[in-house]
Scaffold this active site. Structure first.
Site, PDB file in Angstrom:
ATOM      1  N   HIS A   1     -40.479  33.760 -15.413  1.00 19.05           N
ATOM      2  CA  HIS A   1     -39.705  32.820 -16.228  1.00 19.05           C
ATOM      3  C   HIS A   1     -39.259  31.618 -15.392  1.00 19.05           C
ATOM      4  O   HIS A   1     -39.210  31.675 -14.167  1.00 19.05           O
ATOM      5  CB  HIS A   1     -38.489  33.524 -16.838  1.00 19.05           C
ATOM      6  CG  HIS A   1     -37.546  34.097 -15.818  1.00 19.05           C
ATOM      7  ND1 HIS A   1     -36.660  33.329 -15.101  1.00 19.05           N
ATOM      8  CD2 HIS A   1     -37.380  35.365 -15.405  1.00 19.05           C
ATOM      9  CE1 HIS A   1     -35.977  34.103 -14.287  1.00 19.05           C
ATOM     10  NE2 HIS A   1     -36.399  35.344 -14.442  1.00 19.05           N
TER      11      HIS A   1
ATOM     12  N   GLU B   1     -37.845  43.296 -16.490  1.00 14.93           N
ATOM     13  CA  GLU B   1     -37.703  43.558 -15.055  1.00 14.93           C
ATOM     14  C   GLU B   1     -37.118  44.944 -14.847  1.00 14.93           C
ATOM     15  O   GLU B   1     -36.308  45.406 -15.651  1.00 14.93           O
ATOM     16  CB  GLU B   1     -36.743  42.548 -14.418  1.00 14.93           C
ATOM     17  CG  GLU B   1     -37.308  41.168 -14.316  1.00 14.93           C
ATOM     18  CD  GLU B   1     -36.333  40.232 -13.627  1.00 14.93           C
ATOM     19  OE1 GLU B   1     -35.599  40.676 -12.712  1.00 14.93           O
ATOM     20  OE2 GLU B   1     -36.297  39.059 -13.999  1.00 14.93           O
TER      21      GLU B   1
ATOM     22  N   ARG C   1     -34.823  34.479 -21.728  1.00 15.74           N
ATOM     23  CA  ARG C   1     -35.429  33.545 -20.770  1.00 15.74           C
ATOM     24  C   ARG C   1     -36.954  33.606 -20.792  1.00 15.74           C
ATOM     25  O   ARG C   1     -37.623  32.597 -20.611  1.00 15.74           O
ATOM     26  CB  ARG C   1     -34.890  33.794 -19.367  1.00 15.74           C
ATOM     27  CG  ARG C   1     -35.199  35.161 -18.796  1.00 15.74           C
ATOM     28  CD  ARG C   1     -34.500  35.349 -17.451  1.00 15.74           C
ATOM     29  NE  ARG C   1     -34.680  36.672 -16.924  1.00 15.74           N
ATOM     30  CZ  ARG C   1     -33.854  37.686 -17.142  1.00 15.74           C
ATOM     31  NH1 ARG C   1     -32.788  37.535 -17.892  1.00 15.74           N
ATOM     32  NH2 ARG C   1     -34.091  38.858 -16.595  1.00 15.74           N
TER      33      ARG C   1
END
Length: 83
Positions: free
Chosen positions: A9, A81, A57
């Site tokens: 991102h 993540e 994001r």
């Protein structure tokens, strides 16, 4: 042979504040510009799928890619993540 392209991102508000990010962290103006630059480069690649985490994001980063490629994204928590 299949190819896989990974895109991180763009810059987020938490990046510049040196804070741990969560699911709602947003891109800065610079991060949005970075997303458009990535999209401009990706438009020349031949790819079949656009897999995106469900974090804000990453959705913001994928938006210009979607606009330029016409690909329908697949959003999934599987692409988040790992902390």
């Amino acid at each position: 042979m299949k190819k896989v392209y990974f895109v991180r991102h763009g810059e987020t508000t938490h990046n510049i504040e040196n804070r741990v990010q969560d699911h709602s962290t947003l891109l800065t103006d610079a991060g949005i510009k970075q997303a458009f630059r990535v999209a401009e480069r990706l438009q020349y690649l031949d790819f079949d799928h656009l897999l995106v985490s469900d974090y804000e994001r990453t959705k913001q980063t994928a938006k210009p890619v979607i606009q330029l490629s016409g690909k329908t994204p697949v959003y999934s928590e599987l692409f988040r993540e790992i902390r």
